[in-house]
Design an enzyme around this catalytic site. Structure first.
Site, PDB file in Angstrom:
ATOM      1  N   SER A  33      -0.887  -3.971  -2.813  1.00 32.90           N
ATOM      2  CA  SER A  33      -1.992  -3.498  -1.973  1.00 32.90           C
ATOM      3  C   SER A  33      -2.081  -1.980  -1.886  1.00 32.90           C
ATOM      4  O   SER A  33      -3.118  -1.452  -1.489  1.00 32.90           O
ATOM      5  CB  SER A  33      -1.872  -4.081  -0.562  1.00 32.90           C
ATOM      6  OG  SER A  33      -0.609  -3.788   0.004  1.00 32.90           O
ATOM      7  N   ASP A 337      -2.936   0.376   9.158  1.00 31.12           N
ATOM      8  CA  ASP A 337      -2.895  -0.929   9.816  1.00 31.12           C
ATOM      9  C   ASP A 337      -1.485  -1.447  10.077  1.00 31.12           C
ATOM     10  O   ASP A 337      -1.296  -2.630  10.333  1.00 31.12           O
ATOM     11  CB  ASP A 337      -3.668  -1.954   8.976  1.00 31.12           C
ATOM     12  CG  ASP A 337      -3.099  -2.069   7.562  1.00 31.12           C
ATOM     13  OD1 ASP A 337      -2.116  -1.367   7.246  1.00 31.12           O
ATOM     14  OD2 ASP A 337      -3.637  -2.863   6.764  1.00 31.12           O
ATOM     15  N   HIS A 340      -0.238  -0.228   5.576  1.00 32.98           N
ATOM     16  CA  HIS A 340      -0.842   0.662   4.584  1.00 32.98           C
ATOM     17  C   HIS A 340      -1.194   2.011   5.199  1.00 32.98           C
ATOM     18  O   HIS A 340      -1.099   2.187   6.409  1.00 32.98           O
ATOM     19  CB  HIS A 340      -2.096  -0.007   4.000  1.00 32.98           C
ATOM     20  CG  HIS A 340      -1.857  -1.409   3.544  1.00 32.98           C
ATOM     21  ND1 HIS A 340      -2.193  -2.512   4.309  1.00 32.98           N
ATOM     22  CD2 HIS A 340      -1.295  -1.890   2.414  1.00 32.98           C
ATOM     23  CE1 HIS A 340      -1.855  -3.618   3.663  1.00 32.98           C
ATOM     24  NE2 HIS A 340      -1.303  -3.266   2.505  1.00 32.98           N
TER      25      HIS A 340
END
Length: 374
Positions: A33, A337, A340
């Site tokens: 991610s 968040d 990240h």
């Protein structure tokens, strides 16, 4: 100050005339991610708002309020943002493809995504996808041929890797000890090596490999593992977890050196993302950031992070259902968040790695196709 800036600009101008910069026709990215530009969203459903709000002003398949390191990288190379390989709608692969998906590991997970939160699209699967992509770009006909890279892009392109974080945290979340996770690293990196060599066998020659960041500074790790005060460093990060990341990185760097010996035509740049990110976190206020360990988009707790309710999710607050939204000003936050980074943090890190100061060898991104001169 203006004179100094002018001198630096002239030196840069002279240096670019003396040394021809790379003209990468494409970038092919593998990762999780930290560099996913829509792969997981295409496979399992869109990333909810407020993700993407700062730059794209909509959800754009990225787990951030805006751009990721890979976005800044391709932009600096004069290339468009990478389309996710798995995204069938509106994608253009003429100048590269992104095989990364959120939650990906190097080693295939032994549990489902529902059980573990990890992506089934591990690095070996990304490698299979790349191999298929490599073959099929030569077979496609008609209008679709205009949407895939030319054959020379695969030999002249830049291959970027940003993966490994989930192998470490995934083991810890399975209640493995730090030593047990360490014991798995040789096998993890053995599988990483296989993929790099396979790309090399397909003609890839230019590699840009990120190590893993200071995961012991991320709220999702600090919350889930319940780190005690004695295990914290002066910046509030979990020492044992960051030491695990550094152990992984030392072994990754050793592997890169092995690959340089075994793949004589490859030019491999190892980038110390850990050092760059930790420099930002440890000196956040100096660089204009606030609350370095606190999530911008989250809900509750010391770190504004809830293990069970993520950014964009719904939570019941005193009998009223609310959507977990972002903070007032993401531009002064490092963590987006809890897992990240914000666009602002990614931009800061990129600005410090692009010139090669965190790389081995210490060459800029624009010269990553050339051997460093002694």
């Amino acid at each position: 100050m203006e004179l100094k800036a002018c001198v630096l600009f002239l030196l840069l101008l002279l240096s670019t005339k003396l040394v021809k910069t790379c003209d990468f026709p494409a970038v092919f990215n593998f990762g999780d991610s930290n560099s996913d530009t829509g792969g997981l969203a295409a496979a399992f459903g869109q990333v909810p708002p407020p993700n993407g709000e700062t730059f794209f002003h909509r959800s754009a398949g990225r787990y951030s309020d805006g751009r990721l390191l890979i976005d800044f990288m391709v932009q600096s190379l004069g290339l468009p943002y990478l389309s996710a390989f798995l995204d069938a709608l509106g994608s253009n692969f003429t100048q590269g493809a992104n095989f990364a998906t959120g939650g990906s590991t190097i080693r295939p997970p032994n549990r489902t995504r529902h059980q573990s939160g990890l992506s089934p699209i591990s690095l070996n699967v990304q490698s299979y996808q790349f191999n298929d992509f490599h073959v099929r770009t030569r077979q496609v006909q008609g209008i679709f041929k205009q949407l895939v890279p030319k054959p020379e892009a695969f030999t002249r392109g830049l291959y970027t890797f940003d993966i490994g974080q989930n192998d470490l945290t995934g083991g810890l979340f399975l209640n493995l000890t730090v030593d047990q996770v360490k014991a798995s690293i040789p096998d993890i990196l053995g599988q990483f090596k296989t993929v790099v060599k396979d790309v090399y066998d397909k003609g890839g020659r230019f590699f840009w490999i990120h190590n893993t960041g200071p995961i012991g500074c991320l709220p999702y790790v600090l919350e889930y593992l319940q780190i005690n005060e004695g295990q914290m460093d002066k910046n509030g990060c979990a020492n044992p977890i960051n030491q695990l990341a550094q152990f992984f990185n030392r072994n990754l760097k050793d592997l890169v050196n092995q690959l340089r010996e075994e793949l004589p035509e490859a030019l491999i740049t190892y980038v110390d993302i850990y050092k760059a990110r930790y420099a930002l976190i440890s000196q956040a206020h100096k660089h204009g950031f606030e609350y370095p360990l606190k999530a911008c988009c989250g809900y509750g707790g010391k770190y504004n992070y809830n293990t069970y309710v993520g950014c964009g999710g719904k939570v019941n607050d005193n009998g009223k259902e609310i959507i977990v939204g972002s903070c007032k000003d993401p531009s002064v936050m490092i963590i987006w968040d809890g897992i990240h980074y914000t666009e602002a943090a990614n931009k800061w890190v990129f600005s410090h790695i692009v010139n090669g100061s965190y790389s081995d060898p210490s060459i800029p991104l624009l010269l990553a196709c050339q051997r460093k001169r002694d």
